[in-house]
Design a protein around this motif. Sequence first.
Motif, PDB file in Angstrom:
ATOM      1  N   LYS A 115      -6.648 -20.100   2.616  1.00 53.27           N
ATOM      2  CA  LYS A 115      -5.666 -19.208   3.259  1.00 53.27           C
ATOM      3  C   LYS A 115      -6.321 -17.940   3.775  1.00 53.27           C
ATOM      4  O   LYS A 115      -5.856 -17.323   4.722  1.00 53.27           O
ATOM      5  CB  LYS A 115      -4.593 -18.815   2.239  1.00 53.27           C
ATOM      6  CG  LYS A 115      -3.411 -19.736   2.223  1.00 53.27           C
ATOM      7  CD  LYS A 115      -2.331 -19.182   1.313  1.00 53.27           C
ATOM      8  CE  LYS A 115      -1.694 -20.316   0.546  1.00 53.27           C
ATOM      9  NZ  LYS A 115      -1.261 -19.996  -0.784  1.00 53.27           N
ATOM     10  N   HIS A 116      -7.402 -17.505   3.097  1.00 51.97           N
ATOM     11  CA  HIS A 116      -8.061 -16.258   3.480  1.00 51.97           C
ATOM     12  C   HIS A 116      -9.322 -16.489   4.310  1.00 51.97           C
ATOM     13  O   HIS A 116     -10.151 -15.590   4.468  1.00 51.97           O
ATOM     14  CB  HIS A 116      -8.383 -15.433   2.215  1.00 51.97           C
ATOM     15  CG  HIS A 116      -7.134 -14.895   1.562  1.00 51.97           C
ATOM     16  ND1 HIS A 116      -6.362 -15.648   0.714  1.00 51.97           N
ATOM     17  CD2 HIS A 116      -6.503 -13.701   1.686  1.00 51.97           C
ATOM     18  CE1 HIS A 116      -5.324 -14.932   0.314  1.00 51.97           C
ATOM     19  NE2 HIS A 116      -5.383 -13.752   0.894  1.00 51.97           N
ATOM     20  N   GLY A 117      -9.482 -17.716   4.816  1.00 55.93           N
ATOM     21  CA  GLY A 117     -10.575 -18.003   5.742  1.00 55.93           C
ATOM     22  C   GLY A 117     -11.958 -17.997   5.109  1.00 55.93           C
ATOM     23  O   GLY A 117     -12.958 -17.773   5.804  1.00 55.93           O
ATOM     24  N   VAL A 118     -12.015 -18.225   3.804  1.00 59.59           N
ATOM     25  CA  VAL A 118     -13.327 -18.278   3.125  1.00 59.59           C
ATOM     26  C   VAL A 118     -13.754 -19.742   3.063  1.00 59.59           C
ATOM     27  O   VAL A 118     -13.116 -20.565   2.405  1.00 59.59           O
ATOM     28  CB  VAL A 118     -13.236 -17.684   1.703  1.00 59.59           C
ATOM     29  CG1 VAL A 118     -14.598 -17.767   1.005  1.00 59.59           C
ATOM     30  CG2 VAL A 118     -12.740 -16.250   1.759  1.00 59.59           C
ATOM     31  N   GLY A 119     -14.845 -20.072   3.770  1.00 60.49           N
ATOM     32  CA  GLY A 119     -15.197 -21.476   3.943  1.00 60.49           C
ATOM     33  C   GLY A 119     -16.141 -22.033   2.908  1.00 60.49           C
ATOM     34  O   GLY A 119     -16.207 -23.244   2.703  1.00 60.49           O
ATOM     35  N   ARG A 120     -16.897 -21.154   2.235  1.00 59.91           N
ATOM     36  CA  ARG A 120     -17.970 -21.657   1.376  1.00 59.91           C
ATOM     37  C   ARG A 120     -17.672 -21.306  -0.071  1.00 59.91           C
ATOM     38  O   ARG A 120     -17.379 -20.144  -0.379  1.00 59.91           O
ATOM     39  CB  ARG A 120     -19.264 -20.982   1.826  1.00 59.91           C
ATOM     40  CG  ARG A 120     -20.469 -21.750   1.480  1.00 59.91           C
ATOM     41  CD  ARG A 120     -21.722 -21.277   2.178  1.00 59.91           C
ATOM     42  NE  ARG A 120     -22.799 -22.104   1.655  1.00 59.91           N
ATOM     43  CZ  ARG A 120     -24.010 -21.667   1.387  1.00 59.91           C
ATOM     44  NH1 ARG A 120     -24.337 -20.408   1.622  1.00 59.91           N
ATOM     45  NH2 ARG A 120     -24.909 -22.481   0.886  1.00 59.91           N
TER      46      ARG A 120
END
Length: 167
Positions: A115-120
């Motif tokens: 949801k917060h755009g943290v991909g890793r």
Amino acid sequence: MDEATRIEEIEVIALTPAFAPVAAALHQTGFDDFWDENAICDLLNVPGAFGLLAFAPGSGQHQGSACAEDIPLGFVLVQVVLDEAEINTIVVGPAARRCGVGNILMENVVSHLQKHGVGRLLLEVACDNAAAMALYQKLGFAEIGRRRGYYRRNGGPAIDALVMERV
Ligand SMILES: CC(C)(COP(=O)(O)OP(=O)(O)OC[C@H]1O[C@@H](n2cnc3c(N)ncnc32)[C@H](O)[C@@H]1OP(=O)(O)O)[C@@H](O)C(=O)NCCC(=O)NCCS
């Protein structure tokens, strides 16, 4: 919680510093070098850090908050830096293990990060921790590195840490 108690329902809420004593008591059940409430508060107070607490609701009528009758089951602490996150710790109390609590906590972490755009998402695990490695593999983590002799436990042999990433 009684060993034989079945967990009917698991709720997950934000682990705020107010829950640090609960989290410290849980942490002690999982690690020799456990963290006290101050250490947990310090980690929560770092910018980008967050925690989630899982509990079995008591008989009180509530949702999305905790009350005195609730039974704490486990928690996870996460550190986000830019578009990358790391699991600082995860622990489930012994009586609640193998009931899906760890899985639910990690799934909540993953959806929060998405949801917060943290991909890793990264973590470290001792290479002799079969339960944790099985949990992470089930969730799609794979080994991307190894730190030789990273963990030293009470004068025992040094244990490698595996660095894992959710792929
Ligand atoms: C690792 C830990 C958090 C797992 O929590 P948990 O709530 O027991 O895990 P779950 O019940 O959600 O298990 C999910 C899956 O992980 C795997 N798993 C969990 N515990 C396992 C075990 N003891 N042996 C083998 N596989 C295991 C299984 O694939 C399981 O799915 P299944 O029960 O459908 O087979 C818990 O054992 C714990 O707190 N250990 C002490 C602290 C610790 O080592 N933390 C990790 C540090 S890196």
